[in-house]
Design a protein around this motif. Structure first.
Motif, PDB file in Angstrom:
ATOM      1  N   ARG A 331      -4.429  16.915  -3.073  1.00 26.06           N
ATOM      2  CA  ARG A 331      -3.065  16.757  -3.139  1.00 26.06           C
ATOM      3  C   ARG A 331      -2.287  17.132  -2.020  1.00 26.06           C
ATOM      4  O   ARG A 331      -1.304  16.343  -1.631  1.00 26.06           O
ATOM      5  CB  ARG A 331      -2.545  17.388  -4.306  1.00 26.06           C
ATOM      6  N   LEU A 334      -2.186  14.386   0.736  1.00 24.38           N
ATOM      7  CA  LEU A 334      -1.018  13.442   0.272  1.00 24.38           C
ATOM      8  C   LEU A 334       0.286  13.758   0.279  1.00 24.38           C
ATOM      9  O   LEU A 334       1.238  13.145   0.002  1.00 24.38           O
ATOM     10  CB  LEU A 334      -1.613  12.591  -0.801  1.00 24.38           C
ATOM     11  N   ARG A 363       1.933   5.955   2.129  1.00 28.84           N
ATOM     12  CA  ARG A 363       1.081   6.228   1.016  1.00 28.84           C
ATOM     13  C   ARG A 363       0.223   4.800   0.414  1.00 28.84           C
ATOM     14  O   ARG A 363      -0.583   5.048  -0.355  1.00 28.84           O
ATOM     15  CB  ARG A 363       2.025   6.737  -0.273  1.00 28.84           C
ATOM     16  N   LEU A 366      -2.990   5.680   1.797  1.00 28.07           N
ATOM     17  CA  LEU A 366      -3.638   6.725   1.422  1.00 28.07           C
ATOM     18  C   LEU A 366      -3.347   6.897  -0.044  1.00 28.07           C
ATOM     19  O   LEU A 366      -2.510   7.138  -0.742  1.00 28.07           O
ATOM     20  CB  LEU A 366      -2.979   7.989   2.110  1.00 28.07           C
ATOM     21  N   GLN A 367      -4.448   6.404  -0.727  1.00 25.54           N
ATOM     22  CA  GLN A 367      -4.524   6.198  -2.398  1.00 25.54           C
ATOM     23  C   GLN A 367      -5.203   7.389  -2.968  1.00 25.54           C
ATOM     24  O   GLN A 367      -6.098   8.054  -2.288  1.00 25.54           O
ATOM     25  CB  GLN A 367      -4.778   4.899  -2.892  1.00 25.54           C
ATOM     26  N   VAL A 368      -5.033   7.545  -4.396  1.00 32.12           N
ATOM     27  CA  VAL A 368      -5.901   8.644  -5.050  1.00 32.12           C
ATOM     28  C   VAL A 368      -6.342   7.957  -6.185  1.00 32.12           C
ATOM     29  O   VAL A 368      -5.495   7.295  -7.057  1.00 32.12           O
ATOM     30  CB  VAL A 368      -5.084   9.653  -5.070  1.00 32.12           C
TER      31      VAL A 368
END
Length: 545
Positions: A331, A334, A363, A366-368
């Motif tokens: 976390r 990000l 973002r 940069l993903q989750v």
């Protein structure tokens, strides 16, 4: 000890049985494993043996004979008072989730003493308390005298599971039913719990029905094993024979789906690898506030001085036990949590200097993918809206029609049918929802995806599908992955490098094959030694047979 004959379980007003014609027997002192995927009927079988099926079920048919002390009894013919006298006395049970099985308003000691008061009424109060404390000592709970007076919420997951074992065994039952007792636990705690159950089984001459979906666990501790599929037993026999020479196609499919048996992933070109992320001495501290004015008196150092880099197309596994800081690290990368110190650079740009607008644009790259897709997908939105909204926010696609076409193409990449777009999350299985979570990240064409325990709640065959999808996407898109997990088998299969964390700090960082073959840190060696593998075990009695 236990003889189950032609057990059949149905829901009320439903003709098709959920469990059909199940038959098996467990000898005195035997560790019998019941294995299968979610929904196969394993837990229903155990609940029927205990006589605790919900009211929505018809009375199960067949026979369940309990041998041992006194005259053999068919449990399915007993009334509730008779069953209540057997439960906790002659049969103990450990449930999968101890936090929902333990009463939050009673102390640990009170809940164990309640079992003795019910089944051993001849004991005096002092003796009841002494036996309850002795049970906590027996299961090796740290500081048992202190924990005796604690409430369940003050204990860790592994400690709560030890309390459940103490409750199940304090009356010295002849049969212990353990329903997925280690599923939610770290690999080291899992190994400790399995050793504990096995040691108590040998000491007390107790039989154990161990319900699991992990063939590594079965191979490590089981004497005999039965495999369930869609409510039926498809194969049973000694552990060594079933694990290493399975006869049924479904059993072979389960064993082939283990990470150690999966086919190699497609290779990723290593030339001209671009450094995407550079993390230098990253820190995340949470203040401990006390007093009337809530002033900080100390800090919880969730992440402390963690450094690494990540190249295009690379998979970096972040491993460690619960509470070590893995998810907090993901976390913080990000900036979903603001770092306390250190730096994170993306393509050389310091992320901590970015404002809200710049960070929002970044973002996209940069993903989750979160651990629980059921809670991370909006239940009120169709999959089409879930996938096209992020594209619209980032200016991808000229209109809705183009974005829907892109969404359909991404769903195809994660092996989901086109009609998925018009359905809601609750209409899918856990594995399908996880694929939708991956698709939601992919629609923005990111460079990096942080995968936070994305396979931890999945059956082994679904886990295999997700791993192979991620491996293929990585090769096709030069996608970099930060794979947060506690599953060392998955780490060995998927990752190029691994970062081992303990108490917020880096213990070890290196190429996965080197770390696994020659771990430098004692903690890493302990993690690796605790991993149950089918290839390392043949069951206790297989060799003798």
């Amino acid at each position: 000890m236990l003889d189950v004959k032609d057990l059949t379980i149905r829901l009320t007003h439903q003709a098709e049985p959920l469990v059909q014609g199940v038959s098996f027997s467990i000898a005195r002192g035997e560790m019998f494993c019941l294995v299968g995927e979610s929904g196969s009927g394993k837990s229903l079988t155990a609940l029927a043996v205990m006589g605790i099926l919900d009211r929505g079920f018809e009375a199960p048919t067949g026979e369940v004979w309990l041998q041992g002390r006194g005259t053999p009894q068919n449990l399915l013919t007993l009334d509730e008072p008779a069953l209540a006298g057997i439960r906790g006395d002659r049969i103990g049970m450990i449930f999968q989730e101890p936090m929902t099985s333990l009463n939050p308003v009673f102390t640990v000691g009170e809940q164990i003493m309640e079992v003795l008061r019910l089944h051993r009424p001849e004991l005096e109060a002092k003796e009841v308390a002494a036996r309850a404390l002795e049970a906590l000592v027996e299961v090796q709970l740290p500081s048992p005298a202190q924990r005796f007076h604690d409430f369940p919420h003050k204990l860790s997951g592994g400690q709560r599971q030890r309390v459940m074992i103490a409750m199940a065994l304090v009356a010295e039952p002849e049969l212990l039913i353990a329903d997925e007792p280690t599923t939610a636990l770290d690999v080291t705690i899992q190994a400790e719990i399995l050793r504990l159950i096995d040691r108590l089984r040998e000491k007390n001459g107790m039989s154990v029905l161990l319900i699991t979906h992990d063939f590594g666990v079965v191979a490590q501790v089981g004497d005999r094993v039965a495999v369930m599929h869609r409510g039926k037993l498809v194969e049973q026999g000694s552990t060594g024979v079933v694990v290493h020479t399975p006869q049924h196609a479904y059993t072979r499919q389960l064993i082939r789906a283990l990470p150690e048996n999966l086919p190699p992933l497609p290779p990723v070109p290593v030339h001209d690898q671009v450094k995407l992320l550079e993390v230098d001495r990253l820190q995340v501290h949470f203040p401990v506030l006390k007093g009337l004015l809530r002033r900080p008196v100390d800090f919880i150092r969730a992440v402390e001085d963690v450094s690494f880099d990540l190249a295009a197309g690379e998979v970096l596994a972040v491993v460690g036990e619960s509470g070590c800081g893995k998810t907090t690290l993901g976390r913080a990368l990000l900036r979903l949590i603001e770092p306390t110190g250190g730096s994170v650079r993306y393509h050389g740009q310091a992320m901590e200097t970015l404002g809200r607008k710049e960070l929002r644009r970044l973002r996209r790259r940069l993903q989750v993918v979160f651990q629980d897709p059921a809670s991370s997908l909006n239940p009120r939105l169709t999959v089409q809206t879930t996938l096209t909204e992020p594209m619209a926010a980032h200016g991808i696609g000229a209109d809705d029609e183009e974005r829907i076409a892109l969404a359909r193409a991404v769903l195809e990449q994660v092996a989901m049918p086109a009609d998925t777009l018009w359905r809601y999350p609750h209409e899918f299985s856990g594995g399908q929802r996880q694929r939708i979570g991956i698709a939601r990240a992919l629609v923005l064409d990111p460079d990096v995806i942080i995968c936070d325990e994305v396979t931890s709640a999945l059956d082994v065959s679904v886990q295999a599908e997700i791993l192979q999808i991620l491996g293929r996407l990585r090769a096709e898109r030069q996608l970099a992955l930060i794979f947060i997990t506690h599953n060392m088998g998955v780490v060995e299969y998927l990752s190029d490098r691994m970062l081992v964390m303990k108490a917020g700090r880096m213990e070890e960082l290196g190429r996965t094959r080197d770390v696994i073959a020659r771990p430098q840190a004692d903690y890493t060696r302990r993690l690796l030694d605790a991993v149950p593998r089918v290839s390392d075990h043949v069951g206790r009695h297989a060799a003798a047979n």
